[in-house]
Design a protein around this motif. Sequence first.
Motif, short mmCIF file in Angstrom:
data_model
loop_
_atom_site.label_atom_id
_atom_site.label_comp_id
_atom_site.label_asym_id
_atom_site.label_seq_id
_atom_site.Cartn_x
_atom_site.Cartn_y
_atom_site.Cartn_z
N GLN A 22 31.82 41.35 43.25
CA GLN A 22 31.69 39.89 43.19
C GLN A 22 32.43 39.32 44.40
OE1 GLN A 22 33.68 37.93 39.91
NE2 GLN A 22 31.77 36.97 39.29
N GLY A 25 32.18 33.64 47.41
CA GLY A 25 33.04 32.55 46.96
C GLY A 25 34.36 33.00 46.35
N CYS A 26 34.59 34.31 46.30
CA CYS A 26 35.82 34.78 45.67
C CYS A 26 36.76 35.29 46.76
CB CYS A 26 35.55 35.92 44.70
SG CYS A 26 34.65 35.40 43.28
N SER A 27 38.00 34.91 46.65
CA SER A 27 38.95 35.47 47.59
C SER A 27 40.25 35.75 46.85
CB SER A 27 39.13 34.49 48.76
OG SER A 27 40.38 33.94 48.78
N PRO A 28 40.66 36.99 46.69
CA PRO A 28 39.99 38.20 47.15
C PRO A 28 38.76 38.51 46.31
CG PRO A 28 41.88 38.77 45.83
CD PRO A 28 41.91 37.29 45.98
N PHE A 30 36.15 40.55 43.88
CA PHE A 30 36.38 41.25 42.63
C PHE A 30 35.44 42.44 42.50
CE2 PHE A 30 38.20 37.19 41.29
CZ PHE A 30 39.34 37.64 40.67
N VAL A 62 40.43 34.89 31.21
CA VAL A 62 39.59 33.76 31.60
C VAL A 62 38.55 33.54 30.51
CG1 VAL A 62 38.13 32.80 33.40
CG2 VAL A 62 39.84 34.47 34.01
N TYR A 64 34.99 32.10 30.26
CA TYR A 64 33.84 31.59 31.01
C TYR A 64 32.84 30.91 30.08
CZ TYR A 64 35.12 33.94 35.34
OH TYR A 64 35.76 34.33 36.50
N ALA A 71 41.06 39.30 34.56
CA ALA A 71 41.06 39.47 36.01
C ALA A 71 42.40 40.06 36.44
CB ALA A 71 40.83 38.14 36.71
N HIS A 73 44.72 41.09 39.74
CA HIS A 73 44.88 40.96 41.19
C HIS A 73 45.87 42.02 41.64
CE1 HIS A 73 43.20 36.96 40.43
NE2 HIS A 73 42.73 37.08 41.64
N LYS A 86 37.86 42.99 37.74
CA LYS A 86 37.54 42.10 36.63
C LYS A 86 36.73 42.85 35.59
CE LYS A 86 36.45 37.66 37.65
NZ LYS A 86 35.51 36.64 38.11
N VAL B 306 31.71 26.09 43.84
CA VAL B 306 31.93 27.11 42.81
C VAL B 306 32.60 28.31 43.46
CG1 VAL B 306 30.80 28.62 41.15
CG2 VAL B 306 29.89 26.33 41.59
N GLY B 307 33.63 28.84 42.85
CA GLY B 307 34.30 29.99 43.44
C GLY B 307 35.63 30.26 42.79
N GLU B 308 36.27 31.31 43.24
CA GLU B 308 37.56 31.70 42.70
C GLU B 308 38.50 32.00 43.85
OE1 GLU B 308 37.11 34.81 39.87
OE2 GLU B 308 35.45 33.84 38.86
N ARG B 334 39.51 27.25 35.18
CA ARG B 334 40.66 28.01 34.71
C ARG B 334 41.69 27.98 35.81
NH1 ARG B 334 44.78 30.14 32.44
NH2 ARG B 334 44.95 32.37 32.03
#
Lengths: 156, 376, 187
Positions: A22, A25-28, A30, A62, A64, A71, A73, A86, B306-308, B334
Amino acid sequence: MEAQVLFDTLKGKFGDAVVELQGEGCSPAFVVVAPASVQEIARFLRDDPALSFDSLMCLSGVDYKEKFAVAYHLHSMKHRHAIGMKAFLPRETPSLPTVDDVWPAANFHEREAFDLFGIVFEGSKDLRRILLPEDWEGHPLRKDYKYPDFYHGIKV
Amino acid sequence: MTIRTDALPTQEMTINMGPQHPSTHGVLRVILTTDGEVVTRAVPDMGYLHRGLEKIGERVTYAQYMPFTDRLDYLAAMNCNCAWAWTVEKLAKIEVPARAEYLRVIVCELNRISSHLIAFGSYTADMGAFTPFLYAIRERERVNDLFEMLCGNRLTYNYARVGGVSGDAPPGFLEKTKEFLDYFEPKLDEYNNLISYNKIFVHRLANVAVIPAEEAVAYGLTGPNLRGSGVPFDLRKDEPYSVYPKFDFKVCVGTGERGTLGDCFDRYMVRINEMRESVKIVRQAVAQIPDGPVRAKVPRLFKPPVGEAYFRSECPRGETGIYLISDGTVNPLRLKIRTGSFVTMNIFEKVTRGLMIADVVAVIGSFDIILPEIDR
Amino acid sequence: MSPDPAHGQPPGPGPPPAAPLAHGSAPSPGLGPEAHVMVGNADLFVNWSRKSSLWYLLFATACCGIELMQAGASRYDMDRFGAVFRATPRQSDLMLVAGTITHKMADRVKRLYDQMPEPKYVISMGSCANTGGPFYKDSYCVVKGVDLLIPVDVYIPGCPPRPEALIDGIMSLQKIIMRKKNFGAKA
């Protein structure tokens, strides 16, 4: 280490237990894994000399709305790289193996996720409520949590 | 301290310490099981200040959450303000003007000084020396004056904004900051002369609650508690954010100078030395600060994509990491805050086993915990 | 009677202007010309003693506790008002509730209050203790005001209140104490 390389390594080692990467849009980024194999993947991440994720930065539950997730890290003091892991859980029976014997730091985070989300970590050393009183009803960070009217006769 | 095994038979006793106890730094409760004077088990019981900050985060907008970060760690409210701003900016990829980043670094480091001053003052007070506390508050009041000049409040500042800071430094602020630094730097030697190497004080701290480096990493200790064990890890250096790479400062680590590496004295000394480094950083920042705007244009009803994102920054009590999930609406989906104190408490039960009751107080003080960070 | 017995000096007319002491003569302890004389009823004396030694319980739960510490320390020096902190409720006259009270903490607050000897007073410091403050609307575990648990004499607004505000709160409480009737017919 690049997230894609790490994902391929894990995929080659654990096969279907590693679901997807994933990254958008995720940093870092997953690595999404099957909940049942969280513990063995965690142990591999910690012990493999090329990865050596020796420090668990954060562990969060989390909600959803349609499903839960946990999750992780991770960070490596040796290689100075970070990755997220995750595991998605069904809303009805949210449970997965504990990682507190891999990273002792996980214990309090798991207790918190149990307290506030009701996620059960099987095999945990000490799984009790940590922040709320023992006789509190419900798990407040769930999206469908209704605030109680009274607690011990005091208005909430 | 060693446990005598050849002595008279004793009976275990359970003692409740807190939540109202002057040396638990707030409302921490510790359930001590003791054998005579020796602690066999010390279980922390937290949550007496659990205010549901994470739930509140899901019910307010990104900008509205800023004042709540003040209350996350009220001794270092600036650091928490900025941590929140940096997290949201990382999620939404907002560019912040350079002057704002410099101002943030200045206030963060000043706040680190004032937070470590409380750590120093209350720790010495816990150890039975009340006078250094008054010295520490004397200097802290001057930092408070600076912040009051900057944003009008003494404790909960609400200064950072998503995209910058709430306002530019008023005229004279930077000069006053320099004046404070000149005043403050010699005071550190005064503290060292006053108490740091006092024989009784050293005896209370040296060789108590030793945490080896691997254990500190495994238990996720961060900040001064990790560096006290001799691990030179500082997010300002190792995962640089904001404008920290532009400054020259060194990472203070414990050296085991009066006992074993990783004991209470090392953790205490790291904080004293860090104040000196913070002075250095502020000096450079004040000298280099550029002109320009202090706030990027961010819409009032701001919706990040949208993102994390997980962002961690070096707060006085260790790493404050904020895990933020956005679903594209005005409220976060969250928000999890990982704080230094919360993680530190995890190792508490392990290191207090076999200590004297009085040493438990020394351990709590050396971790420099703060309860709203633990309970949130 | 002095016009404002709540402030400063003991009530009653001051001592008569003392003749300057002869060089070398030591002032006699107690009843010499330097001794302060109090004239008034017993209520005044008792109330004056109580308001001048308000020992408060150091009950700092959250942010306000830091302002409380600073108010007690070098710059604001609350000891001037006879207010010094005690670590145990059994030695305190005043409970300064400084900070958020959660539901987990609630019965401890009540227990601490019950342990204090009479007469006892409560100052609620800061918005959290007054009403729940910023946590009023969205929090599930904050008590919406400490007055749901114990009676409060003085409320100090602010988040957190400045030390000056806290000192003003203590002075207000001193005025309240001076109005108390302890003897004679019930008011």
